[in-house]
Design a protein around this motif. Structure first.
Motif, mmCIF file in Angstrom:
data_model
loop_
_atom_site.group_PDB
_atom_site.id
_atom_site.type_symbol
_atom_site.label_atom_id
_atom_site.label_comp_id
_atom_site.label_asym_id
_atom_site.label_seq_id
_atom_site.Cartn_x
_atom_site.Cartn_y
_atom_site.Cartn_z
ATOM 1 N N LYS A 99 5.399 10.503 -31.824
ATOM 2 C CA LYS A 99 4.634 11.517 -32.562
ATOM 3 C C LYS A 99 5.507 12.391 -33.454
ATOM 4 O O LYS A 99 5.339 13.616 -33.530
ATOM 5 C CB LYS A 99 3.852 12.399 -31.584
ATOM 6 N N GLY A 100 6.473 11.762 -34.111
ATOM 7 C CA GLY A 100 7.286 12.491 -35.086
ATOM 8 C C GLY A 100 8.398 13.344 -34.516
ATOM 9 O O GLY A 100 9.004 14.145 -35.234
ATOM 10 N N ILE A 101 8.716 13.188 -33.230
ATOM 11 C CA ILE A 101 9.815 13.935 -32.621
ATOM 12 C C ILE A 101 11.102 13.130 -32.754
ATOM 13 O O ILE A 101 11.132 11.927 -32.468
ATOM 14 C CB ILE A 101 9.538 14.231 -31.135
ATOM 15 N N GLU A 102 12.161 13.798 -33.167
ATOM 16 C CA GLU A 102 13.470 13.158 -33.286
ATOM 17 C C GLU A 102 14.526 14.010 -32.595
ATOM 18 O O GLU A 102 14.423 15.241 -32.572
ATOM 19 C CB GLU A 102 13.839 12.959 -34.760
ATOM 20 N N LEU A 103 15.528 13.341 -32.040
ATOM 21 C CA LEU A 103 16.643 14.028 -31.382
ATOM 22 C C LEU A 103 17.927 13.701 -32.120
ATOM 23 O O LEU A 103 18.367 12.545 -32.158
ATOM 24 C CB LEU A 103 16.750 13.602 -29.914
ATOM 25 N N ASP A 104 18.510 14.729 -32.727
ATOM 26 C CA ASP A 104 19.810 14.582 -33.386
ATOM 27 C C ASP A 104 20.910 14.938 -32.393
ATOM 28 O O ASP A 104 20.967 16.077 -31.902
ATOM 29 C CB ASP A 104 19.916 15.510 -34.600
ATOM 30 N N ILE A 105 21.766 13.992 -32.082
ATOM 31 C CA ILE A 105 22.921 14.260 -31.214
ATOM 32 C C ILE A 105 24.057 14.778 -32.078
ATOM 33 O O ILE A 105 24.446 14.145 -33.067
ATOM 34 C CB ILE A 105 23.369 12.991 -30.464
ATOM 35 N N THR A 106 24.594 15.944 -31.717
ATOM 36 C CA THR A 106 25.680 16.542 -32.494
ATOM 37 C C THR A 106 27.025 16.519 -31.772
ATOM 38 O O THR A 106 28.063 16.715 -32.396
ATOM 39 C CB THR A 106 25.338 17.994 -32.862
ATOM 40 N N ALA A 107 27.012 16.284 -30.457
ATOM 41 C CA ALA A 107 28.279 16.240 -29.717
ATOM 42 C C ALA A 107 28.073 15.539 -28.389
ATOM 43 O O ALA A 107 27.021 15.678 -27.750
ATOM 44 C CB ALA A 107 28.829 17.644 -29.474
ATOM 45 N N ALA A 108 29.085 14.784 -27.975
ATOM 46 C CA ALA A 108 29.123 14.153 -26.651
ATOM 47 C C ALA A 108 30.562 14.286 -26.183
ATOM 48 O O ALA A 108 31.427 13.481 -26.537
ATOM 49 C CB ALA A 108 28.695 12.696 -26.718
ATOM 50 N N VAL A 109 30.821 15.335 -25.397
ATOM 51 C CA VAL A 109 32.195 15.760 -25.139
ATOM 52 C C VAL A 109 32.514 15.752 -23.652
ATOM 53 O O VAL A 109 31.759 16.281 -22.833
ATOM 54 C CB VAL A 109 32.434 17.177 -25.726
ATOM 55 N N ARG A 110 33.642 15.163 -23.327
ATOM 56 C CA ARG A 110 34.189 15.201 -21.966
ATOM 57 C C ARG A 110 35.087 16.435 -21.867
ATOM 58 O O ARG A 110 35.983 16.627 -22.699
ATOM 59 C CB ARG A 110 35.002 13.936 -21.705
ATOM 60 N N ASP A 111 34.857 17.296 -20.844
ATOM 61 C CA ASP A 111 35.701 18.482 -20.703
ATOM 62 C C ASP A 111 36.643 18.340 -19.518
ATOM 63 O O ASP A 111 36.568 17.386 -18.741
ATOM 64 C CB ASP A 111 34.863 19.758 -20.591
ATOM 65 N N SER A 112 37.536 19.304 -19.400
ATOM 66 C CA SER A 112 38.573 19.235 -18.366
ATOM 67 C C SER A 112 38.022 19.444 -16.955
ATOM 68 O O SER A 112 38.697 19.172 -15.973
ATOM 69 C CB SER A 112 39.657 20.281 -18.657
ATOM 70 N N GLY A 113 36.793 19.946 -16.864
ATOM 71 C CA GLY A 113 36.209 20.187 -15.541
ATOM 72 C C GLY A 113 35.577 18.958 -14.915
ATOM 73 O O GLY A 113 35.028 19.040 -13.816
ATOM 74 N N GLY A 114 35.615 17.827 -15.618
ATOM 75 C CA GLY A 114 35.047 16.611 -15.072
ATOM 76 C C GLY A 114 33.587 16.409 -15.434
ATOM 77 O O GLY A 114 32.854 15.707 -14.719
ATOM 78 N N PHE A 115 33.149 17.030 -16.557
ATOM 79 C CA PHE A 115 31.772 16.898 -16.995
ATOM 80 C C PHE A 115 31.720 16.272 -18.381
ATOM 81 O O PHE A 115 32.692 16.277 -19.146
ATOM 82 C CB PHE A 115 31.082 18.272 -17.051
ATOM 83 N N VAL A 116 30.539 15.757 -18.715
ATOM 84 C CA VAL A 116 30.228 15.341 -20.078
ATOM 85 C C VAL A 116 29.024 16.153 -20.529
ATOM 86 O O VAL A 116 27.989 16.168 -19.850
ATOM 87 C CB VAL A 116 29.916 13.837 -20.163
ATOM 88 N N THR A 117 29.157 16.844 -21.637
ATOM 89 C CA THR A 117 28.055 17.637 -22.180
ATOM 90 C C THR A 117 27.598 17.023 -23.499
ATOM 91 O O THR A 117 28.408 16.779 -24.388
ATOM 92 C CB THR A 117 28.472 19.097 -22.415
ATOM 93 N N ILE A 118 26.304 16.776 -23.580
ATOM 94 C CA ILE A 118 25.710 16.234 -24.801
ATOM 95 C C ILE A 118 24.856 17.329 -25.430
ATOM 96 O O ILE A 118 23.985 17.908 -24.776
ATOM 97 C CB ILE A 118 24.861 14.986 -24.506
ATOM 98 N N ASN A 119 25.136 17.639 -26.674
ATOM 99 C CA ASN A 119 24.402 18.661 -27.415
ATOM 100 C C ASN A 119 23.638 18.027 -28.564
ATOM 101 O O ASN A 119 24.039 16.985 -29.095
ATOM 102 C CB ASN A 119 25.347 19.726 -27.971
ATOM 103 N N GLY A 120 22.555 18.676 -28.935
ATOM 104 C CA GLY A 120 21.787 18.160 -30.062
ATOM 105 C C GLY A 120 20.678 19.105 -30.473
ATOM 106 O O GLY A 120 20.623 20.262 -30.034
ATOM 107 N N ASN A 121 19.793 18.603 -31.325
ATOM 108 C CA ASN A 121 18.649 19.373 -31.802
ATOM 109 C C ASN A 121 17.404 18.489 -31.755
ATOM 110 O O ASN A 121 17.402 17.380 -32.307
ATOM 111 C CB ASN A 121 18.874 19.852 -33.240
#
Length: 204
Positions: free
Chosen positions: A80-102
């Motif tokens: 229904k016209g929804i889109e997800l733009d991924i702007t970052a997929a980053v591994r940090d030093s704490g042992g996590f992966v954070t994915i950001n977007g709009n």
């Protein structure tokens, strides 16, 4: 030549010599007047004319700083016209992966069907109680392992929660996962109702 004439000649020569000396003195004074007075600028460093702008050492005014647009590394098309733009997929030093977007609603109608995005896991659905991105996963094809979003001590997923996306609106979102082994630098990301996409993991 008489003594009187000799005396008069000497006086004339002296007068000419004095006039010449005066001319050179005046010329020297005029030349010095054209030069800037160095003593008046003592202790002051010269600076280029920047139109009155003040250099604040790169700090600037946080309230007036113009935000820089995020670079889109992948776009997932949903329903229904929804889109997800991924702007970052980053591994940090704490042992996590954070994915950001709009999340973007490209239509003229508000989007209300966000409950599908929370996935089918009963515990996550009960903890959220509404729409969220808790159904997001990524697959490490190298190790053949699927990763689900992290949860806090109260079993709430570490993701954006939302119940709708307004017409023509864009909503910033995030999802946090446990990090795969260091040898893994690419994963396949999925969110219910959206197409999957391969993401290369960056680092802080």
């Amino acid at each position: 030549m008489s003594m009187r004439q000799i005396s008069q000649a000497r006086r004339t020569a002296a007068a000419v010599t004095a006039a010449v000396a005066l001319i050179f003195t005046l010329a020297a004074c005029g030349s010095d007047g054209d030069k800037p007075d160095k003593s008046a600028n003592a202790g002051q460093s010269s600076a280029p004319d920047n139109g009155g702008a003040v250099d604040q050492g790169g700090k600037g005014d946080p309230g007036s700083a113009k935000p820089q647009p995020d670079k889109v590394i992948a776009t997932l098309k949903g329903e229904k016209g929804i889109e997800l733009d991924i702007t970052a997929a980053v591994r940090d030093s704490g042992g996590f992966v954070t994915i950001n977007g709009n999340l973007r609603n490209t239509t003229d109608q508000d989007f209300q069907d966000t409950t599908d995005w929370r996935g089918s896991e009963l515990e996550i659905a009960q903890a959220v109680g509404g729409g969220s991105l808790a159904g997001a996963t990524f697959v490490d094809s190298k190790e053949k392992k699927r990763y689900y979003v992290l949860r806090d001590t109260e079993n709430r997923p570490l993701v954006t929660t939302l119940s709708s996306v307004a017409a023509k609106a864009s909503v910033p979102v995030f999802m946090q996962f446990p990090a795969p082994p260091e040898t893994v630098n690419q994963v396949t990301f999925s969110l219910p109702t959206f197409q999957s996409v391969a993401l290369r993991l960056g680092s802080e």
